[in-house]
Design an enzyme around this catalytic site. Structure first.
Site, PDB file in Angstrom:
ATOM      1  N   CYS A 162       1.740  32.261 -77.992  1.00  0.00           N
ATOM      2  CA  CYS A 162      -0.228  32.123 -78.511  1.00  0.00           C
ATOM      3  C   CYS A 162      -0.385  32.972 -79.718  1.00  0.00           C
ATOM      4  O   CYS A 162      -0.959  32.293 -80.615  1.00  0.00           O
ATOM      5  CB  CYS A 162      -1.142  31.805 -77.360  1.00  0.00           C
ATOM      6  SG  CYS A 162      -2.681  32.297 -78.040  1.00  0.00           S
ATOM      7  N   CYS A 167      -1.131  30.320 -81.197  1.00  0.00           N
ATOM      8  CA  CYS A 167      -3.005  29.604 -80.907  1.00  0.00           C
ATOM      9  C   CYS A 167      -3.765  30.063 -82.517  1.00  0.00           C
ATOM     10  O   CYS A 167      -4.184  29.773 -82.994  1.00  0.00           O
ATOM     11  CB  CYS A 167      -3.807  29.713 -79.973  1.00  0.00           C
ATOM     12  SG  CYS A 167      -3.439  29.350 -78.668  1.00  0.00           S
ATOM     13  N   LYS A 170      -2.110  29.517 -85.822  1.00  0.00           N
ATOM     14  CA  LYS A 170      -2.745  28.105 -86.009  1.00  0.00           C
ATOM     15  C   LYS A 170      -4.359  27.906 -86.471  1.00  0.00           C
ATOM     16  O   LYS A 170      -4.550  27.367 -87.986  1.00  0.00           O
ATOM     17  CB  LYS A 170      -2.418  27.642 -85.222  1.00  0.00           C
ATOM     18  CG  LYS A 170      -2.713  25.949 -84.863  1.00  0.00           C
ATOM     19  CD  LYS A 170      -4.189  25.940 -84.357  1.00  0.00           C
ATOM     20  CE  LYS A 170      -4.712  25.461 -82.863  1.00  0.00           C
ATOM     21  NZ  LYS A 170      -3.966  25.271 -81.677  1.00  0.00           N
ATOM     22  N   TYR A 303      -0.367  17.731 -80.320  1.00  0.00           N
ATOM     23  CA  TYR A 303      -1.312  18.439 -81.936  1.00  0.00           C
ATOM     24  C   TYR A 303      -1.085  19.507 -82.001  1.00  0.00           C
ATOM     25  O   TYR A 303      -1.537  19.996 -83.460  1.00  0.00           O
ATOM     26  CB  TYR A 303      -2.333  19.238 -80.217  1.00  0.00           C
ATOM     27  CG  TYR A 303      -1.368  20.254 -79.623  1.00  0.00           C
ATOM     28  CD1 TYR A 303      -1.656  21.379 -79.302  1.00  0.00           C
ATOM     29  CD2 TYR A 303      -0.748  19.893 -77.816  1.00  0.00           C
ATOM     30  CE1 TYR A 303      -0.728  22.463 -79.405  1.00  0.00           C
ATOM     31  CE2 TYR A 303      -0.074  20.884 -77.854  1.00  0.00           C
ATOM     32  CZ  TYR A 303      -0.288  21.982 -78.038  1.00  0.00           C
ATOM     33  OH  TYR A 303       0.410  23.388 -77.036  1.00  0.00           O
ATOM     34  N   GLU A 307      -2.299  19.190 -85.785  1.00  0.00           N
ATOM     35  CA  GLU A 307      -2.710  20.223 -86.271  1.00  0.00           C
ATOM     36  C   GLU A 307      -2.213  21.156 -88.097  1.00  0.00           C
ATOM     37  O   GLU A 307      -2.622  21.571 -88.510  1.00  0.00           O
ATOM     38  CB  GLU A 307      -2.982  21.964 -85.469  1.00  0.00           C
ATOM     39  CG  GLU A 307      -3.657  21.107 -84.147  1.00  0.00           C
ATOM     40  CD  GLU A 307      -3.278  22.287 -82.805  1.00  0.00           C
ATOM     41  OE1 GLU A 307      -4.686  22.212 -82.335  1.00  0.00           O
ATOM     42  OE2 GLU A 307      -2.358  22.596 -82.600  1.00  0.00           O
ATOM     43  N   HIS A 575     -31.979  21.801 -82.609  1.00  0.00           N
ATOM     44  CA  HIS A 575     -32.114  21.369 -83.864  1.00  0.00           C
ATOM     45  C   HIS A 575     -32.031  22.049 -85.051  1.00  0.00           C
ATOM     46  O   HIS A 575     -32.572  23.072 -85.035  1.00  0.00           O
ATOM     47  CB  HIS A 575     -32.862  20.277 -83.780  1.00  0.00           C
ATOM     48  CG  HIS A 575     -33.263  19.681 -85.424  1.00  0.00           C
ATOM     49  ND1 HIS A 575     -32.615  18.746 -84.968  1.00  0.00           N
ATOM     50  CD2 HIS A 575     -34.213  19.253 -85.906  1.00  0.00           C
ATOM     51  CE1 HIS A 575     -32.528  17.913 -86.158  1.00  0.00           C
ATOM     52  NE2 HIS A 575     -33.526  18.058 -86.531  1.00  0.00           N
ATOM     53  N   GLU A 580     -26.344  18.709 -80.479  1.00  0.00           N
ATOM     54  CA  GLU A 580     -27.185  18.103 -79.633  1.00  0.00           C
ATOM     55  C   GLU A 580     -27.275  16.793 -79.507  1.00  0.00           C
ATOM     56  O   GLU A 580     -27.627  16.056 -78.644  1.00  0.00           O
ATOM     57  CB  GLU A 580     -28.803  18.677 -80.219  1.00  0.00           C
ATOM     58  CG  GLU A 580     -29.134  18.381 -82.354  1.00  0.00           C
ATOM     59  CD  GLU A 580     -29.717  18.205 -82.465  1.00  0.00           C
ATOM     60  OE1 GLU A 580     -31.087  18.274 -81.920  1.00  0.00           O
ATOM     61  OE2 GLU A 580     -29.656  18.326 -83.632  1.00  0.00           O
TER      62      GLU A 580
END
Length: 600
Positions: A162, A167, A170, A303, A307, A575, A580
């Site tokens: 990671c 992670c 990346k 992935y 990515e 908003h 939302e």
């Protein structure tokens, strides 16, 4: 006897405790009403072992006793069991010792004295979390970690995949690509950027790796501060309770431990074709590649593939992704295909239904030139293409085949090297546990490994019972248009509950920040999968859009709490935000209604 003053009495109580330990083979500090204490006392009765039981709740100075015992053992609960003056632990530890035969050896006085209470094999996120937690709980802990260099010679420091090649770099490279898009958007917002904007690969790599280096150093300092002995060496079992640790220079040292935690993680899989290890790279190499990769072929549809292909294209490189079958296997295919379509619309080329059969070097260099030969999966067609860099991202293999698990007696899945464990992360060998990416059938995610590691240490050494929950884990794929999800994919939900028992609400959307820049109109997509048999409870959450990790994290808590569609509807949205949209979903898939949105 009058109560002892809290401050002055500790010395006296400590003396009483030591006298009890010196005078008795077995001492159990107990409370009369505690069912766990009763279980332990019954066990010793069954074994016909006489033990000195101290019922703390019958003593006036119970608080001082508890404080003294906590200082001595790091354990704050009862029962607290001592055998031959050595602290064994609580109920779970005593039952476990009985199960694996160690209790009888302790009672006989011939139990082996180990170098460590716990040895963690692997210095990734899960291993570090487990080791530090065990050390905090007063145990003597060692971490053995060694990175086998890639075929290209790439290696890295403490922290696992990671931090070093996963992670962290990346996300930072993904952010680099997003900044490139933001620069283009900025012109539409009135920023006057006259010069031709270029990206400097070398500057990016230097900045990212300087940051990673600081993390590596921080992990070493954290282990030292908690008295965890970290050794940069490759561990291999030579006996069930003994490992051989081999350093980079070949020095070998033996270490023993009462318990072991396997946290070795995974490494990228190669193709097994001519030229793959000689000329190709993986994600283990990409994040510290000293030169810009140039025209790149990404092989795979994981992935990692999408990515990496996504942010390389975002840096302005010519990127092609070669896909054998489907995108993002195991993820919701509707969402995966939408993420792929967005990539294709923004310049990433896809070669679908092809597999590589050979990689050859045309010209050496940094980067050089490579020729890739590929074959169709649907016919005899063979194609060739030239690239500067070939990145393999077809999956990962568990690092379990060369650490002597057969010697320790630990069973693994022979097909993939994964380790089957119980709900408590225990392998078939009672004193060996496993966490992280090597677990059979569990999530391969950093936060999952960290959570599992911490909770495991607390169960082993603090009398805790909480286990890691592998259900409804939120996650995000950092494709150019990010994809976040939590719960079931649409395919899995249909398989489990049937179409007639599901209601799927969905919509497209156009984030406000995209409108002025006039891009990606109605390319973002959101859906929730609801179980009609359970009050329309949300069993699948899916979001394709900006800041997917941030959006999904919050809704992940709601899903963990059992949120229903009605509760989403009754929640007032913020908003104008992307998140939302989940408070206003009103079109179902079954209705076939229009889901395009005019804007904010």
């Amino acid at each position: 006897m009058p109560p002892i003053d809290q401050d002055a009495g500790k010395t006296e109580v400590r003396g009483r405790v030591h006298h009890l330990l010196d005078s008795n083979q077995v001492v159990v500090f107990s409370k009369t009403y505690c069912p766990y204490c009763v279980t332990v006392k019954d066990l010793f009765k069954e074994l016909d072992v006489q033990c000195q039981v101290v019922e703390l709740d019958l003593l006036e100075d119970v608080t001082i006793y508890m404080d003294v015992l906590a200082e001595m053992t790091g354990q704050t609960t009862v029962p607290s069991v001592f055998i031959h003056k050595k602290h064994l632990g609580g109920c779970d530890s005593t039952l476990q010792a009985h199960q694996d035969g160690r209790l009888l050896r302790l009672l006989k006085g011939d139990d082996q004295t180990y170098d460590y209470d716990l040895i963690v094999i692997g210095g990734g996120s899960g291993g570090l979390a487990c080791s530090k937690e065990a050390a905090i709980l007063g145990k003597k802990v060692m971490v053995l970690d060694y990175v086998v260099p890639t075929p290209k010679g790439t290696t890295w420091g403490l922290g696992g995949t990671c931090v070093n090649v996963g992670c962290i770099p990346k996300k930072l490279m993904h952010q680099t690509a997003l900044l490139g898009t933001a620069v283009q958007d900025a012109r539409k917002y009135g920023w006057e950027i006259d010069e031709n904007v270029k990206h400097n690969w070398e500057a990016m790599i230097l900045a990212i790796n300087n940051y990673i280096g600081s993390l590596n150093w921080g992990y070493r300092v954290a282990l030292k501060d908690k008295n965890v002995n970290y050794v940069n060496a490759y561990a291999e079992f030579v006996e069930p309770h003994k490992v051989k640790a081999r350093t980079k220079r070949g020095k070998e040292t033996m270490y023993t431990a009462s318990r072991f935690v396997l946290a070795t993680g995974e490494r990228p899989r190669y193709l097994g074709i001519p030229g793959d290890k000689e000329y190709c790279i993986t994600s283990d190499d990409l994040f510290s590649l000293p030169h810009c990769p140039g025209k790149t072929l990404v092989i795979g549809a994981s992935y990692v593939a999408l990515e990496c292909g996504g942010f390389l294209a975002g840096l302005g490189l010519d990127v092609t992704v070669m896909v054998r079958s489907i995108l993002l296997r195991g993820f919701d295919q509707d969402m995966a295909n939408r993420a792929g379509e967005h990539m294709e619309e923004h310049g990433v080329k896809f070669l679908r239904k092809y597999v590589p059969v050979k990689v050859e070097e045309i010209e050496a260099g940094a980067p050089g030139r490579l020729k890739v030969t590929a074959k169709s999966t649907e016919s005899d067609e063979v194609i060739e293409g030239e690239y500067n860099t070939v990145l393999i991202a077809v999956g990962r293999d568990a690092c379990t085949d060369k650490i002597g698990l057969d010697v320790a007696g630990v069973q693994v899945n022979p097909k993939n090297g994964k380790v089957p464990v119980s709900d408590e992360e225990q392998t078939n060998v009672p004193h060996v546990y496993a966490i992280g990416d090597i677990l059979e059938g569990k999530w391969e995610l950093t936060p999952v490994a960290i959570q599992a590691g911490k909770l495991l240490a607390r169960r082993l050494y603090a009398g805790a019972s909480l286990t890691c929950d592998y259900i409804n884990v939120p996650t995000t794929v950092f494709t150019p248009l990010e994809y976040g999800c939590c719960g079931l994919s649409e395919e899995k939900a249909l398989e489990m509950y049937g179409e007639e028992n599901l209601e799927i609400y969905h919509t497209q959307s156009w984030p406000l920040e995209f409108t002025v820049a006039n891009r990606d109109n109605n390319k973002c997509y959101s859906k929730v999968i609801c179980n009609k048999l359970d009050d329309n409870r949300v069993i699948g959450f899916h979001y394709l859009g900006p800041n997917a990790g941030e959006v999904t994290q919050g809704y992940g808590v709601a899903i963990k709490c059992g949120v229903t569609k009605e509760q989403l509807d009754n929640t007032i949205g913020i908003h104008p935000t992307c998140a939302e949209i989940f408070t206003t979903l009103d079109v179902t898939k079954s209705s076939g209604g229009n889901i395009a949105q005019p804007g904010c």
